[in-house]
Design an enzyme around this catalytic site. Structure first.
Site, PDB file in Angstrom:
ATOM      1  N   HIS A 179      19.137  82.944  57.862  1.00 58.27           N
ATOM      2  CA  HIS A 179      18.487  83.537  56.746  1.00 58.27           C
ATOM      3  C   HIS A 179      17.589  84.439  57.573  1.00 58.27           C
ATOM      4  O   HIS A 179      17.000  83.695  58.762  1.00 58.27           O
ATOM      5  CB  HIS A 179      18.256  83.055  55.514  1.00 58.27           C
ATOM      6  CG  HIS A 179      17.571  82.547  55.331  1.00 58.27           C
ATOM      7  ND1 HIS A 179      17.327  80.969  55.684  1.00 58.27           N
ATOM      8  CD2 HIS A 179      15.749  82.475  55.453  1.00 58.27           C
ATOM      9  CE1 HIS A 179      16.790  80.186  56.113  1.00 58.27           C
ATOM     10  NE2 HIS A 179      15.626  80.987  55.915  1.00 58.27           N
ATOM     11  N   HIS A 200      12.343  86.466  62.213  1.00 60.04           N
ATOM     12  CA  HIS A 200      13.272  85.992  63.303  1.00 60.04           C
ATOM     13  C   HIS A 200      14.214  84.815  61.491  1.00 60.04           C
ATOM     14  O   HIS A 200      14.326  85.256  60.763  1.00 60.04           O
ATOM     15  CB  HIS A 200      12.284  84.938  63.386  1.00 60.04           C
ATOM     16  CG  HIS A 200      11.614  83.819  62.877  1.00 60.04           C
ATOM     17  ND1 HIS A 200       9.894  83.800  62.465  1.00 60.04           N
ATOM     18  CD2 HIS A 200      12.084  82.440  62.123  1.00 60.04           C
ATOM     19  CE1 HIS A 200      10.381  82.647  61.224  1.00 60.04           C
ATOM     20  NE2 HIS A 200      10.850  82.082  62.106  1.00 60.04           N
TER      21      HIS A 200
HETATM   22  P1  2AM Z   1      11.825  78.882  59.214  1.00 56.66           P
HETATM   23  O1  2AM Z   1      12.938  79.378  59.208  1.00 56.66           O
HETATM   24  O2  2AM Z   1      10.847  79.547  60.620  1.00 56.66           O
HETATM   25  O3  2AM Z   1      11.610  76.945  59.359  1.00 56.66           O
HETATM   26  C1  2AM Z   1      13.508  77.689  53.832  1.00 56.66           C
HETATM   27  O4  2AM Z   1      12.539  76.770  54.211  1.00 56.66           O
HETATM   28  C2  2AM Z   1      12.300  78.630  54.654  1.00 56.66           C
HETATM   29  O5  2AM Z   1      10.953  78.899  54.400  1.00 56.66           O
HETATM   30  C3  2AM Z   1      12.854  79.204  56.306  1.00 56.66           C
HETATM   31  O6  2AM Z   1      13.557  79.630  56.776  1.00 56.66           O
HETATM   32  C4  2AM Z   1      11.516  78.209  57.335  1.00 56.66           C
HETATM   33  O7  2AM Z   1      10.947  79.194  57.817  1.00 56.66           O
HETATM   34  C5  2AM Z   1      10.709  79.067  55.767  1.00 56.66           C
HETATM   35  N1  2AM Z   1       9.250  78.617  55.791  1.00 56.66           N
HETATM   36  C6  2AM Z   1       7.683  79.087  56.278  1.00 56.66           C
HETATM   37  N2  2AM Z   1       6.570  78.650  55.978  1.00 56.66           N
HETATM   38  C7  2AM Z   1       7.556  77.129  55.638  1.00 56.66           C
HETATM   39  C8  2AM Z   1       6.691  75.736  55.631  1.00 56.66           C
HETATM   40  N3  2AM Z   1       5.629  75.346  55.795  1.00 56.66           N
HETATM   41  N4  2AM Z   1       7.644  74.832  54.985  1.00 56.66           N
HETATM   42  C9  2AM Z   1       9.261  75.104  55.404  1.00 56.66           C
HETATM   43  N5  2AM Z   1       9.858  76.299  55.312  1.00 56.66           N
HETATM   44  C10 2AM Z   1       8.853  77.337  55.954  1.00 56.66           C
END
Ligand code: 2AM
Length: 179
Positions: A37, A120
């Site tokens: 996603h 991303h």
């Molecule tokens: P990421 O894909 O870059 O890991 C659910 O966890 C979503 O929230 C993920 O897509 C994750 O990004 C994003 N996300 C952003 N900040 C986060 C954090 N501090 N901890 C966990 N997930 C985070």
């Protein structure tokens, strides 16, 4: 408490292209296809009443639909790679939507991460020692031609994350159409 984030779902053909890309890279643990996603805002742990407020705020949000293209591959964390992702071609409507979502969530009582929005799609999260850095960098460089789309973005969603032993499990709580 609800671990919540707001995200764009991806059309099945795009998901399939990402799965293919995952297999072209030396990734020990890939994000499962159903978990792929694009996060608009990470809200962290929120209470049910705040989640309810966020839901109402997102339902009231008005923003236009747009077309999006995934492009390129990147690594977060530099020399100590933390994750590998597919990039997103610059799209002002996406940045606009992310800003509106963040503002709406904040007004509703959540505290979305204030990190600069770098759109991303995470393909894999890495642990130290997971990947040979040089091999990974070379593979990522070789796949820079990756592109998927353009595809229509006509909705976004409020999602809940359940942290699992190895993989998180995500559930869509509500979906909101774009005009
Ligand atoms: P990421 O894909 O870059 O890991 C659910 O966890 C979503 O929230 C993920 O897509 C994750 O990004 C994003 N996300 C952003 N900040 C986060 C954090 N501090 N901890 C966990 N997930 C985070």
């Amino acid at each position: 408490m609800i671990r919540a984030f707001v995200a764009l779902d991806l059309p099945e053909p795009v998901r399939q292209r990402l799965v293919l890309l995952q297999h072209l890279l030396p990734l020990p643990r890939r994000v499962p296809p159903e978990n792929l996603h694009l996060t608009l805002a990470f809200l962290g742990e929120i209470t049910e009443p705040v989640a309810e407020e966020v839901h109402h705020a997102l339902a009231a949000l008005r923003a236009p639909a747009f077309a999006l293209t995934l492009r390129g591959v990147g690594i977060f964390g530099g020399g100590r790679a933390r994750s590998v992702h597919a990039g997103v071609a610059a799209e002002p409507a996406l940045a606009h939507l992310a800003r509106k979502v963040e503002t709406a969530a904040r007004r509703a009582g959540a505290a979305p991460e204030a990190r600069r929005f770098v759109p991303h799609v995470t393909l894999a999260r890495l642990k130290p020692g997971d990947a040979d850095p040089q091999r990974l960098e070379a593979a990522v460089a070789a796949e820079q031609g990756f592109a998927a789309g353009p595809f229509a973005v006509t909705a976004f969603a409020l999602c809940r994350s359940f942290l699992g032993e190895s993989q998180a499990h995500y559930r869509e709580l509500a979906r909101y159409p774009l005009a």
